[in-house]
Write a protein that holds these residues in place. Structure first.
Motif, PDB file in Angstrom:
ATOM      1  N   LEU A  90       0.831  -1.209   0.000  1.00 38.93           N
ATOM      2  CA  LEU A  90       0.000   0.000   0.000  1.00 38.93           C
ATOM      3  C   LEU A  90       0.860   1.252   0.000  1.00 38.93           C
ATOM      4  O   LEU A  90       1.809   1.351   0.767  1.00 38.93           O
ATOM      5  CB  LEU A  90      -0.864   0.039   1.263  1.00 38.93           C
ATOM      6  CG  LEU A  90      -2.159  -0.758   1.255  1.00 38.93           C
ATOM      7  CD1 LEU A  90      -2.902  -0.508   2.553  1.00 38.93           C
ATOM      8  CD2 LEU A  90      -3.032  -0.387   0.065  1.00 38.93           C
ATOM      9  N   HIS A  91       0.484   2.222  -0.824  1.00 37.81           N
ATOM     10  CA  HIS A  91       1.214   3.492  -0.868  1.00 37.81           C
ATOM     11  C   HIS A  91       0.252   4.670  -0.725  1.00 37.81           C
ATOM     12  O   HIS A  91       0.566   5.791  -1.116  1.00 37.81           O
ATOM     13  CB  HIS A  91       2.012   3.586  -2.167  1.00 37.81           C
ATOM     14  CG  HIS A  91       2.999   2.464  -2.308  1.00 37.81           C
ATOM     15  ND1 HIS A  91       4.229   2.471  -1.723  1.00 37.81           N
ATOM     16  CD2 HIS A  91       2.874   1.270  -2.912  1.00 37.81           C
ATOM     17  CE1 HIS A  91       4.856   1.341  -1.981  1.00 37.81           C
ATOM     18  NE2 HIS A  91       4.049   0.591  -2.696  1.00 37.81           N
ATOM     19  N   ALA A  92      -0.940   4.373  -0.238  1.00 43.29           N
ATOM     20  CA  ALA A  92      -1.938   5.422   0.018  1.00 43.29           C
ATOM     21  C   ALA A  92      -2.840   4.899   1.127  1.00 43.29           C
ATOM     22  O   ALA A  92      -2.840   3.704   1.412  1.00 43.29           O
ATOM     23  CB  ALA A  92      -2.746   5.697  -1.252  1.00 43.29           C
ATOM     24  N   ASP A  93      -3.609   5.811   1.741  1.00 43.83           N
ATOM     25  CA  ASP A  93      -4.488   5.380   2.843  1.00 43.83           C
ATOM     26  C   ASP A  93      -5.807   4.863   2.300  1.00 43.83           C
ATOM     27  O   ASP A  93      -6.451   5.530   1.485  1.00 43.83           O
ATOM     28  CB  ASP A  93      -4.760   6.561   3.786  1.00 43.83           C
ATOM     29  CG  ASP A  93      -3.477   6.986   4.478  1.00 43.83           C
ATOM     30  OD1 ASP A  93      -2.618   6.114   4.708  1.00 43.83           O
ATOM     31  OD2 ASP A  93      -3.328   8.192   4.759  1.00 43.83           O
ATOM     32  N   LEU A  94      -6.206   3.687   2.793  1.00 42.37           N
ATOM     33  CA  LEU A  94      -7.475   3.114   2.342  1.00 42.37           C
ATOM     34  C   LEU A  94      -8.626   3.830   3.050  1.00 42.37           C
ATOM     35  O   LEU A  94      -8.470   4.300   4.182  1.00 42.37           O
ATOM     36  CB  LEU A  94      -7.527   1.620   2.683  1.00 42.37           C
ATOM     37  CG  LEU A  94      -6.522   0.733   1.939  1.00 42.37           C
ATOM     38  CD1 LEU A  94      -6.668  -0.711   2.404  1.00 42.37           C
ATOM     39  CD2 LEU A  94      -6.744   0.815   0.428  1.00 42.37           C
ATOM     40  N   PRO A  95      -9.804   3.882   2.405  1.00 45.38           N
ATOM     41  CA  PRO A  95     -10.963   4.476   3.094  1.00 45.38           C
ATOM     42  C   PRO A  95     -11.363   3.607   4.288  1.00 45.38           C
ATOM     43  O   PRO A  95     -11.090   2.398   4.296  1.00 45.38           O
ATOM     44  CB  PRO A  95     -12.055   4.466   2.012  1.00 45.38           C
ATOM     45  CG  PRO A  95     -11.611   3.471   0.991  1.00 45.38           C
ATOM     46  CD  PRO A  95     -10.122   3.399   1.055  1.00 45.38           C
ATOM     47  N   THR A  96     -12.019   4.209   5.271  1.00 47.77           N
ATOM     48  CA  THR A  96     -12.422   3.449   6.460  1.00 47.77           C
ATOM     49  C   THR A  96     -13.554   2.481   6.113  1.00 47.77           C
ATOM     50  O   THR A  96     -13.502   1.306   6.448  1.00 47.77           O
ATOM     51  CB  THR A  96     -12.899   4.410   7.578  1.00 47.77           C
ATOM     52  OG1 THR A  96     -12.073   5.558   7.530  1.00 47.77           O
ATOM     53  CG2 THR A  96     -12.849   3.764   8.917  1.00 47.77           C
ATOM     54  N   GLY A  97     -14.577   3.001   5.456  1.00 50.09           N
ATOM     55  CA  GLY A  97     -15.668   2.139   5.022  1.00 50.09           C
ATOM     56  C   GLY A  97     -16.645   1.788   6.126  1.00 50.09           C
ATOM     57  O   GLY A  97     -16.410   2.061   7.295  1.00 50.09           O
ATOM     58  N   LYS A  98     -17.760   1.151   5.715  1.00 47.69           N
ATOM     59  CA  LYS A  98     -18.768   0.756   6.710  1.00 47.69           C
ATOM     60  C   LYS A  98     -18.816  -0.756   6.853  1.00 47.69           C
ATOM     61  O   LYS A  98     -19.492  -1.280   7.727  1.00 47.69           O
ATOM     62  CB  LYS A  98     -20.137   1.315   6.330  1.00 47.69           C
ATOM     63  CG  LYS A  98     -20.624   0.850   4.971  1.00 47.69           C
ATOM     64  CD  LYS A  98     -21.982   1.460   4.656  1.00 47.69           C
ATOM     65  CE  LYS A  98     -22.479   0.918   3.344  1.00 47.69           C
ATOM     66  NZ  LYS A  98     -23.730   0.285   3.317  1.00 47.69           N
ATOM     67  N   ARG A  99     -18.132  -1.465   5.954  1.00 46.66           N
ATOM     68  CA  ARG A  99     -18.067  -2.931   6.052  1.00 46.66           C
ATOM     69  C   ARG A  99     -16.651  -3.323   5.641  1.00 46.66           C
ATOM     70  O   ARG A  99     -16.153  -2.878   4.605  1.00 46.66           O
ATOM     71  CB  ARG A  99     -19.102  -3.541   5.100  1.00 46.66           C
ATOM     72  CG  ARG A  99     -19.368  -5.027   5.300  1.00 46.66           C
ATOM     73  CD  ARG A  99     -20.668  -5.420   4.592  1.00 46.66           C
ATOM     74  NE  ARG A  99     -20.563  -5.275   3.148  1.00 46.66           N
ATOM     75  CZ  ARG A  99     -20.176  -6.239   2.317  1.00 46.66           C
ATOM     76  NH1 ARG A  99     -19.874  -7.429   2.775  1.00 46.66           N
ATOM     77  NH2 ARG A  99     -20.110  -6.006   1.009  1.00 46.66           N
TER      78      ARG A  99
END
Ligand code: SAM
Length: 246
Positions: A208-217
């Motif tokens: 990973l070279h970027a932040d993943l979204p938090t998401g709801k699931r």
């Protein structure tokens, strides 16, 4: 740029590792089947569809009014497979937003080891899709977007400094994440590679070279990617996979 032979390589590896891949493919398909419940989605665009190994295409074609499959190349077998579904459209595009063209030009440049970071000039632009999607699915493609381009430049002996490469990878992944999170969506991606040498322990590398979204699931699992020792000779390669819906 070997995108087509890389895709053929995915099928070869799948045929070798079929049993080891089954849980990963099942998890991915199920995560997608459970997505968008109770949301008003008519048109969905799926990025990185390849061989459709990890996509429940029949169910999606039944659930949505239009399903757009996007990849740099759709193999003839996939074209045949989607023929029975008139609401499934295929579209070929560079999902990095111009990275292929940019790297192709760099590979032709006279100066193979530039002093300045050449990637500073890379400004990705959304490829224009043939339909307006209400939702996006990113299907095991996030880190492929940077890995295939950086590997191409390395093969062409283009000298890259480590911080320039890191910035480029980050730019490409961030562009993808910014794009797909503009609408409801879900993402399945490997986030780390675990390489084990039987009897000698294992090492782990982030993809990973970027932040993943938090998401709801969210879901996470291990994909037994290559246990036959082809990807890293005589080693077993596993991938940590994260699935997110927002
Ligand atoms: C690891 S595969 C995903 C697995 C795929 N869903 C399958 O079942 O074969 C990544 C896919 O992303 C595609 N891809 C990689 N880079 C791309 C790019 N820049 N633009 C569009 N597609 C790309 C590849 O052609 C490949 O089909």
């Amino acid at each position: 740029m070997r995108f087509i032979s890389d895709q053929a390589g995915i099928m070869d590896r799948y045929l070798r590792e079929q049993e080891n891949w089954s849980m990963h493919l099942l998890n991915t398909r199920q995560f997608i089947l459970d997505a968008f419940t109770g949301r008003n989605i008519e048109t969905v665009a799926v990025f990185g569809t390849g061989w459709l190994l990890d996509l429940p295409i029949e169910a999606l074609a039944g659930k949505f009014k239009t399903v757009l499959l996007v990849d740099v190349h759709h193999p003839p077998q996939v074209r045949k497979k989607v023929e029975p579904y008139p609401n499934v459209q295929l579209f070929e595009s560079d999902l990095t937003g111009g990275g292929m063209n940019f790297c192709w030009k760099l590979s032709k440049a006279q100066v193979k080891s530039p002093e300045n970071d050449p990637f500073e000039e890379f400004m990705p632009v959304h490829p224009e899709l043939p339909v307006i999607a209400d939702a996006f699915i990113s299907l095991n493609i996030l880190n492929q977007l940077d890995i295939l381009l950086v590997d191409f430049l390395k093969r062409k002996n283009f000298r890259l400094n480590e911080s320039g490469i890191r910035n480029f990878r980050g730019k490409i992944q961030q562009f993808h994440l910014d794009w797909i999170t503009e609408k409801p969506g879900c993402l399945v991606t490997d986030i780390a590679e675990i390489v084990a040498e039987p009897g000698r322990g294992s090492s782990e590398k982030s993809l990973l070279h970027a932040d993943l979204p938090t998401g709801k699931r969210n879901m996470e699992w291990i994909w037994d990617f290559d246990l036959s020792g082809f990807y890293h000779p005589d080693k077993e390669t596993r991938l940590t996979v994260r699935a997110i819906e927002w």
